[in-house]
Structure formats: structure tokens, C-alpha cells
Write a protein that holds these residues in place. Structure first.
Motif, PDB file in Angstrom:
ATOM      1  N   VAL A 133       0.856  -1.186   0.000  1.00 32.99           N
ATOM      2  CA  VAL A 133       0.000   0.000   0.000  1.00 32.99           C
ATOM      3  C   VAL A 133       0.893   1.238   0.000  1.00 32.99           C
ATOM      4  O   VAL A 133       1.883   1.290   0.730  1.00 32.99           O
ATOM      5  N   HIS A 134       0.581   2.226  -0.841  1.00 35.02           N
ATOM      6  CA  HIS A 134       1.368   3.460  -0.869  1.00 35.02           C
ATOM      7  C   HIS A 134       0.621   4.635  -0.261  1.00 35.02           C
ATOM      8  O   HIS A 134       1.218   5.480   0.370  1.00 35.02           O
ATOM      9  N   PHE A 135      -0.687   4.695  -0.480  1.00 31.78           N
ATOM     10  CA  PHE A 135      -1.497   5.743   0.136  1.00 31.78           C
ATOM     11  C   PHE A 135      -2.037   5.187   1.461  1.00 31.78           C
ATOM     12  O   PHE A 135      -2.781   4.210   1.457  1.00 31.78           O
ATOM     13  N   ALA A 136      -1.650   5.824   2.567  1.00 28.90           N
ATOM     14  CA  ALA A 136      -2.012   5.268   3.868  1.00 28.90           C
ATOM     15  C   ALA A 136      -3.510   5.425   4.153  1.00 28.90           C
ATOM     16  O   ALA A 136      -4.082   4.646   4.908  1.00 28.90           O
ATOM     17  N   THR A 192      -5.739   6.868   8.723  1.00 30.75           N
ATOM     18  CA  THR A 192      -4.448   6.647   9.365  1.00 30.75           C
ATOM     19  C   THR A 192      -3.786   7.983   9.706  1.00 30.75           C
ATOM     20  O   THR A 192      -3.280   8.164  10.817  1.00 30.75           O
ATOM     21  N   CYS A 198      -2.865  10.491  14.108  1.00 30.40           N
ATOM     22  CA  CYS A 198      -1.794  11.300  14.705  1.00 30.40           C
ATOM     23  C   CYS A 198      -2.057  12.800  14.554  1.00 30.40           C
ATOM     24  O   CYS A 198      -1.913  13.568  15.480  1.00 30.40           O
ATOM     25  N   PRO A 207       1.367  10.116  -1.711  1.00 22.00           N
ATOM     26  CA  PRO A 207       1.332   8.844  -0.980  1.00 22.00           C
ATOM     27  C   PRO A 207       2.319   8.833   0.189  1.00 22.00           C
ATOM     28  O   PRO A 207       3.504   9.081  -0.008  1.00 22.00           O
ATOM     29  N   ALA A 231       2.401   6.255   2.906  1.00 22.31           N
ATOM     30  CA  ALA A 231       2.355   5.053   3.734  1.00 22.31           C
ATOM     31  C   ALA A 231       3.684   4.832   4.438  1.00 22.31           C
ATOM     32  O   ALA A 231       3.730   4.376   5.583  1.00 22.31           O
ATOM     33  N   ALA A 246       3.692   6.888   7.428  1.00 26.06           N
ATOM     34  CA  ALA A 246       2.801   6.328   8.451  1.00 26.06           C
ATOM     35  C   ALA A 246       3.460   5.148   9.139  1.00 26.06           C
ATOM     36  O   ALA A 246       3.306   4.939  10.342  1.00 26.06           O
ATOM     37  N   ASP A 247       4.226   4.417   8.364  1.00 26.49           N
ATOM     38  CA  ASP A 247       4.901   3.239   8.888  1.00 26.49           C
ATOM     39  C   ASP A 247       6.054   3.637   9.797  1.00 26.49           C
ATOM     40  O   ASP A 247       6.308   3.010  10.820  1.00 26.49           O
ATOM     41  N   ASP A 248       6.743   4.699   9.410  1.00 27.00           N
ATOM     42  CA  ASP A 248       7.880   5.186  10.180  1.00 27.00           C
ATOM     43  C   ASP A 248       7.846   6.712  10.181  1.00 27.00           C
ATOM     44  O   ASP A 248       8.325   7.347   9.236  1.00 27.00           O
ATOM     45  N   PRO A 249       7.263   7.326  11.220  1.00 27.85           N
ATOM     46  CA  PRO A 249       7.073   8.776  11.243  1.00 27.85           C
ATOM     47  C   PRO A 249       8.374   9.572  11.128  1.00 27.85           C
ATOM     48  O   PRO A 249       8.338  10.765  10.834  1.00 27.85           O
ATOM     49  N   SER A 250       9.520   8.920  11.314  1.00 30.96           N
ATOM     50  CA  SER A 250      10.764   9.664  11.190  1.00 30.96           C
ATOM     51  C   SER A 250      11.061  10.008   9.733  1.00 30.96           C
ATOM     52  O   SER A 250      11.885  10.860   9.442  1.00 30.96           O
TER      53      SER A 250
END
Lengths: 156, 395, 244
Positions: free
Chosen positions: A55-58, A62, A66, A90, A92, A95-99
Motif C-alpha cells: 500500500v502506498h497511500f495510507a 491513518t 496522529c 502517498p 504510507a 505512516a509506517d515510520d514517522p521519522s
């Protein structure tokens, strides 16, 4: 019996065909994927494989878990129905890694994509001739993208 | 966009079926046509065409062996092509064609040739040496029985197989027509007449090809051409050509008169991008000219050398015309947008897998195979072995 | 502070759970997804489309669509009052970068038409596939098994809408999957997610709570090329008769 003797070569030929058919069936039983025919005339496992694509668009749900503050701002304005990634692209990975820095969208390109005036657009959709409207000043000077109405306190 | 006029759906700009798919119905048509010519002698007892019987069968086999090659080469994944036999999709004309092809190759053509040549194969397995001896021995399937009764059985079974073979040949090429004719999305293809037109054009091309091959081979062997044979073939060629042309005109007139939503678009295409290949090449040069020439032979008394030349010219033109017809169906069907608002262009590549050089090679390949087949299984009457005519006479 | 994914998990358990289910692979392992409970389609509201090209770009980003080919694209129609059957249509690069501005035409109208696979219930493309490499999934999505496809392009020829193409490097048929990897995880498609005006809406026809049902009851909707009888499931609101 004489018929059988004189047609012997035909029986041999039939044997060759039988052998061919049997080996075809044997190869077929071996080669056809196991999940073929699970749901229909196709490889059933293919469905799960396609569903497993990345998935590329979170999705805005999602994002909003936050960035609830921005969701709040946005919900009050005219961009309430515009999803985050419609402008931000996109995210994702973010979203997976906010850093991971999502970067800032290029306002000069972004706003006019939707709002440059064209007779082809629906009449009730807000659109401007950018040069006339602002004379080259960036849109964000006056409009706050998450709630673009100036009266709402968007001007910086 | 270069080569695009008007509006194409964006995925339609490049063609997905190339010249190889033009070659495929052309080659398959030659197979069906050659077989039907052979069956004229066998089933319909047209004795005059006897000299071409075996040649027609070998021609059919040579082209049938090559027929799947253009398909294979055009596939994105040729290594997966056997899936068509492993998990054939019943609703797909293409999948069913695979089985029709196999049936025709294995059950009809190979068996008929084998039965007809069995006496020769047995004789050759005894008279030759080395690898050829082994080859013929394998081909006998270990049976040396060429008694009169065995050959009589072969003759009857062969007759039966030819009888089955005629509808099979129709099925083989009718199915090719159905592959195109059943596509409702494409008005240029979608027509119940398509399989019928394909069958008759196949007969035209197959008969013309065998007639030409016979004349060329006789010339190469410095043997006299059997004029009564060639005259009869030319006569059949004319009749079938007229049926074929009538059907094509029926289709055309029907389209013009109905003038449905696709008509303006297709009409424009025929007057521009397909003008040369359809109107000039297919209809004028490839159909009307040979029909007139062959008709001329029927109504006038011409000398043998003139007749020969006319046959060579009209046979060659017929082949060109039928090839142009396949081209116009396959390529023409992809030049216009399914939105009926625009046209694209087909640019044939030269040296790619689907290019010009490969298609030329694929056109020559069946002739090479035919040459090998003729060497291995000579179709000439003087090399026939005694028992066969006797068996025929007894029938 | 350097926030990592671990921190996020601790800070926002709800978000984490939601995201984990998004990342979970197969539909079977997505706990709430049962194929037979869905029947997917899409609603396209033409009066809402502004021709921005967001859907085309989103689709290419989400699905790695090769350049020059399109799983979705946008067309701009220009229909003259006297020439209803002969519209002027453009779709530069599939409408990916939007469309040039136009001035008002007193004698005609302009509008945009987004296109994508119609996920037909009686799809002519799956009908012709010789090997069963393209099929309608139990939840009504037309998919391609790219590990099984021969690349014969018969399906490309059979699609009346021009929605399929042969992938230039994979050499297999490729098309819109209705973002099957997303909709089976409770997300909407990339094009719908990116559409700023709600002109495109994913629809689950088997879900009685889906707003599509109310919409279909109160609007005149049409599918593309209804004469093809494909059972198309992409419904268009406000579709002009000149569209093909």
C-alpha cells in the motif's frame, strides 16, 4: 480374425494415440497449480497474491490518528472533503515510520491544478486566473491550505 | 501524438496484434484450403486433380506445423503457452482453437498421410539404409503388413478420415474466423459472417497455393504439367473465389446499408489508412483481377502456354489478395479507436521478434518443411508402389 | 525527539492496530474481510470532476503503472450543440497533469469523464482468456493473474472500453485492480482517496449501508456503452449521451 490381423497396424496407431493421451493427462495432473479451480477457472492463490501488494497511500483515517489537530482545522473549512494525500501524495512510508520526512507540497503547482480557471470545470467550483488573482504571490500568503477561507483567519 | 489522428483511448495507441497475427490466419487458411483440395479427389472423386492429392496433403502438413509459430512468437510468455492445453478456458475461442488444431494435426492430417503412404513407408524401410531406414522403420510402427486386404482397409479408413477431415478443416479455419468474429467490442471484426468468409478465403488461398506449388515443382522436375488437372483446379478456384467475393461484398453492403454507430469511423478508415491494402490490393488486384482472368479462361479457348501464365498470375494475385484480406482484418481492426473518434498507425518493426524479418522467415519455413517432406515422402505417382493403385482399382 | 514506529505503537495503540491490519497481507488474514460479503463497483459523479488528474497520478504511484499506459485516465469532452454525435475529446497523457484552460464556448459545453476498468459482471475480457489468467473474483473485481498470463492480448482486444494493456516489461495483461490490495484491508482505492471533490467513490453493492444505494435511488445513473451488455459496475452520474 483375419480382419484383426490385417488391421494390426491400425491398433498400433491407436496405441500411440492412447499413450499420447495418457501422458498428456499425467503431465496435466502434475503441472496444473494446486489452487486452480478453488473459486472458479483460475488460480485461487492469485487473489491473495494481488491482495498482498504494498500500500502506498495510507488513507486519511491513518493520518488523522496522529494529526488530529489538522483534521480538526480541515473539517471546519471548504477542504473538509479533500483527503490529506490528495495534496501531500502517498505517505504510507511515513505512516509506517514517522521519522521519514513527508516533505512539503509545492504550492505553486498544487493549488492551480484544481483552482485555475477553465470553462471545462463545473461552474460552481471555485476557480481563479492565478496571475490576475494574485499577481504571482504564493497562494499560501493569504490562504491557509487546510482551511482556505481568508475570513477564517488563514492570512499570515 | 505521432501517428494518431483524433482521439484514441490512451491504451489503444500501440497495436497489440502485429503482422505475426496476420500471418497466422493466412497460414492456417492455406492448410484448410489445401486439405479441401485433397479431399476433392478422395471424397468427391474428382479424378482430374489426382496428381495434386499427395502434394496437397503434404502442403497442408507443412503449413500446419508452422501455423502455431507466429502465435508463439507473439506471446508475451511463450513458455506458458502449454497452459492453453492444461487449463483451457471453455468460453475462450482461442483455447478451443488449440484443441481443434491438435485434433486436425494428429487425428486427421497425420493419420491420413500415414495411411496413404504406408505402403511406400514399408517399401522405403526395406530399400533405404542408415538413419532413413530407422526413420521409416519407426514410421511403420513395426507393422510390415501391406497385404492387399490391409491396404484395402487403409483405403476405407482413409476415406472415412477424409470425410471427417472436411468438417474438421472447416472447423479449423472457421474457428480462426470465430476468434475475430466473436469480439463484440470490435465492430470491424464482430460479424457472424466472419468464420464463413474465412473458410472460403482459406479455400481460395489453399487451392491457389497447391496449384502454384504443383506447377513450380513440375517445372523443377522437368516433368510435363497435367493440364487437365490444373484446368480443373483453376475451375474450382474460380467458383470458390466467386463465393468468397460475394460473401465479402455481402458483408460490406450490409455494413454500408445499416450504417450503425461505427460506420462513419470504419468508412473513413477504409477510405484513408486501408485504401491501399483493402480497396486496391485486396479487392481490385487480389480478387477482381484473378476472377476476371480465370473467367476469361472459362469462356474462351486459350492455348496451353497462355493458360499456364494466367494460372500463375491469378494464383499469385489470389495469394496476395488473401494475405491483404488477413492484414485488413487483423491490423485494420486495431487502427481505429473503440470510441470511434480516432485512428492510430501500425509501424512494422524490422528485426524484432514480431518484425518483418521474422514474418518473412515464417513464410519461407513451411516451404522448407515441405521440401523435406517431399524428399522423405515423395508424392509423385511414378514412385508409388504397385499395390496401391491395385487397391484403389479394387475399391 | 526522534519518533520511530515503536514509539508510535506505544503512543497510539489504536492507530497502530489500524495500521497493522492495513499492512497484514492476504485477505484471509485481514480479520474482517470475507470475499463473499462484498460486490465492488464505483460511482463517478461527472458534475463533480474538475479534471485535476489527481486520480491518474495516484493510480500510477499506488500501482506502479508504466509510462504511457493507464489503469485510469480522464477525458475532456467538448460537445457542440449541433454536433452531439461528434464530440471533440482529448486526454493528454491520460489527463495526468490536468488539462489546458479553455474559455467559455457559447455554442457548446465542456466536461470531464474519468475512466477506469468497469469491473463488468459479464466481462468480455475474462470470457476470452484462453487459460483462466484473468477472472472475476468472488467479490466482483476483474483481476489478472500475472504469474499465469500468456500475454496473448486477446483480452485487450475484447475490452470495449480500452482499459487493458500489455505491460511493456512484464509482458502480461495489466489493468485496474480496483486497488484490490486496499479494498480488502478496509481502505478505499488510491484514486478515490486522492480525488479532491468526491467525484469518484468506491461502492460495495452488497453492503446495505453503502451510500451508493441511496444515490442510485435518487439519481439517473448510466454505465458506459450499455449496448455492450457487459454488466459494468462503474456507474456514472450525469453522463452525457455523447460519451463513449
Amino acid at each position: 480374425m483375419k480382419l484383426f490381423k490385417d488391421a494390426g497396424h491400425l491398433f498400433r496407431l491407436a496405441g500411440v494415440f492412447l499413450l499420447g493421451t495418457l501422458s498428456f493427462l499425467a503431465i496435466r495432473a502434475f503441472v496444473v497449480p494446486h489452487s486452480f479451480g478453488q473459486y472458479g477457472h483460475y488460480r485461487g492463490a492469485a487473489i491473495a497474491e494481488i491482495a498482498a501488494h504494498p500500500v502506498h497511500f495510507a488513507g486519511h483515517q491513518t493520518c488523522e490518528t496522529c494529526h488530529s489537530d489538522i483534521a480538526q482545522t480541515k473539517s471546519a473549512g471548504k477542504h473538509a472533503q479533500v483527503n490529506c494525500e490528495a495534496c501531500h501524495g502517498p505517505l504510507a512510508k511515513h505512516a509506517d515510520d514517522p521519522s521519514i520526512d513527508p516533505g512539503k507540497p509545492d504550492v505553486a503547482v498544487l493549488c492551480v491544478r484544481c483552482h485555475s480557471a477553465s470553462a471545462a470545470r463545473p461552474k460552481d467550483f471555485p476557480q481563479v486566473d492565478a496571475d490576475q488573482h494574485s499577481g504571482g504571490i504564493p497562494c499560501t500568503t493569504c490562504h491557509q491550505p487546510h482551511n482556505p477561507v481568508i475570513a477564517a483567519g488563514g492570512a499570515k | 501524438m505521432p501517428g494518431v489522428e483524433g482521439f484514441m483511448y490512451p491504451n489503444e495507441i500501440s497495436l497489440y496484434w502485429s503482422v505475426l497475427i496476420v500471418l497466422y490466419p493466412f497460414i492456417t487458411g492455406l492448410v484448410a484450403g489445401a486439405f479441401i483440395l485433397a479431399s476433392l479427389e478422395r471424397v468427391f472423386r474428382v479424378e482430374a486433380v489426382r496428381p495434386t492429392y499427395r502434394l496437397a496433403l503434404l502442403t497442408a502438413l507443412a503449413f500446419l506445423l508452422v501455423a502455431p509459430l507466429p502465435l508463439q512468437l507473439h506471446l508475451g510468455h511463450p513458455e506458458r503457452s502449454l497452459e492453453m492445453y492444461m487449463t483451457p478456458h471453455r468460453t475462450s475461442a482461442m483455447a478451443m482453437f488449440g484443441f481443434v488444431y491438435l485434433w486436425y494435426l494428429m487425428a486427421v492430417l497425420t493419420v491420413e498421410i500415414w495411411l496413404d503412404y504406408r505402403a511406400d513407408i514399408v517399401a522405403l524401410s526395406n530399400s533405404t539404409t542408415g538413419w532413413r531406414r530407422w526413420l521409416y522403420r519407426i514410421l511403420t510402427l513395426g507393422s510390415q503388413n501391406v497385404s492387399e486386404r490391409a491396404l484395402h482397409i487403409d483405403e476405407r479408413v482413409g476415406w472415412l478420415i477424409t470425410l471427417i477431415g472436411i468438417p474438421s478443416a472447416f472447423l479449423l479455419h472457421g474457428y480462426v474466423g470465430f476468434i475475430f468474429g466473436s469480439i463484440k467490442a470490435n465492430p470491424w471484426w464482430s460479424s457472424p459472417l466472419m468464420p464463413v468468409v474465412f473458410i472460403f478465403s482459406a479455400m481460395v488461398s489453399g487451392i491457389a497455393a497447391v496449384m502454384l506449388l504443383y506447377m513450380v515443382l513440375m517445372r523443377l522436375r522437368r516433368q510435363p504439367i497435367d493440364m487437365s488437372c490444373v484446368d480443373t483446379i483453376a475451375q474450382y478456384l474460380l467458383y470458390i473465389f466467386i463465393i468468397d467475393f460475394s460473401l465479402e461484398m455481402l458483408d460490406l453492403i450490409h455494413r454500408i446499408y445499416e450504417a450503425d454507430e461505427s460506420f462513419r469511423s470504419l468508412d473513413f478508415m477504409v477510405h484513408t489508412r486501408l485504401w491501399l491494402s483493402q480497396v486496391v490490393l485486396q479487392i481490385c488486384i487480389g480478387t477482381l483481377t484473378p476472377i476476371l482472368l480465370l473467367f476469361l479462361v472459362q469462356v474462351t479457348k486459350l492455348s496451353v502456354p497462355v493458360r499456364k501464365r494466367i494460372y500463375v498470375v491469378s494464383g499469385s494475385l489470389a495469394l496476395i489478395g488473401i494475405f491483404a484480406m488477413r492484414w485488413n482484418v487483423v491490423i485494420g481492426g486495431q487502427l481505429f479507436s473503440k470510441s470511434f473518434l480516432g485512428y492510430t498507425t501500425y509501424k512494422m518493426a524490422l528485426a524484432t521478434r514480431e518484425g518483418l524479418l521474422v514474418s518473412i522467415a515464417l513464410t519461407i519455413l513451411p516451404l522448407v518443411i515441405l521440401w523435406v517432406l517431399v524428399k522423405l515422402l515423395p508424392p509423385w505417382p511414378e514412385k508409388r508402389h504397385a499395390p496401391l493403385p491395385a487397391a484403389l482399382a479394387a475399391d | 525527539m526522534n519518533i520511530t514506529r515503536r514509539h508510535l505503537l506505544i503512543l497510539l495503540p489504536a492507530a497502530a492496530v489500524a495500521w497493522e491490519s492495513v499492512l497484514a497481507g492476504t485477505p484471509e488474514s485481514s480479520p474482517n474481510y470475507t470475499m463473499t460479503e462484498h460486490w465492488w463497483g464505483m460511482l463517478i459523479d461527472i458534475p463533480k470532476c474538475i479534471g485535476c488528474g489527481n486520480c491518474v497520478r495516484a493510480c500510477q504511484a499506488e500501482n506502479d503503472v508504466p509510462d504511457g499506459f493507464f489503469r485510469t485516465w480522464v477525458e475532456r469532452y467538448h460537445v457542440n450543440d449541433w454536433q452531439l454525435a461528434n464530440p471533440q475529446v482529448i486526454s493528454p497523457d491520460g489527463g495526468k497533469e490536468g488539462f489546458p484552460s479553455v474559455a467559455e464556448d457559447p455554442e457548446g459545453k465542456y466536461f470531464f469523464v474519468p475512466k477506469l476498468c468497469n469491473h463488468c459482471a459479464d466481462s468480455p475480457c475474462t470470457q476470452v482468456c484462453p487459460v483462466g489468467a484473468t477472472f472475476i473474483s468472488p467479490d466482483g473485481v476483474v483481476l489478472v493473474d500475472q504469474k499465469y498470463c500468456l500475454g496473448c492480448a486477446y483480452c485487450v482486444q475484447a475490452c470495449p472500453y480500452g482499459c487493458r494493456y500489455i505491460h511493456p516489461t512484464k509482458k502480461v495483461a495489466d489493468k485496474c485492480t480496483l486497488c484490490y490490495h486496499r479494498i480488502t484491508k478496509g481502505l478505499t482505492t488510491a484514486c478515490c482517496e486522492a480525488c479532491p471533490t468526491g467525484a469518484r467513490q468506491l461502492a460495495d453493492l452488497k453492503n446495505p449501508a453503502d451510500p451508493i444505494h441511496a444515490f442510485l435511488k435518487t439519481h439517473s445513473v448510466q454505465v458506459l456503452k450499455p449496448q455492450m451488455a457487459t454488466g459494468a459496475k462503474v456507474f456514472y452520474n450525469g453522463l452525457d449521451g455523447s460519451v463513449r
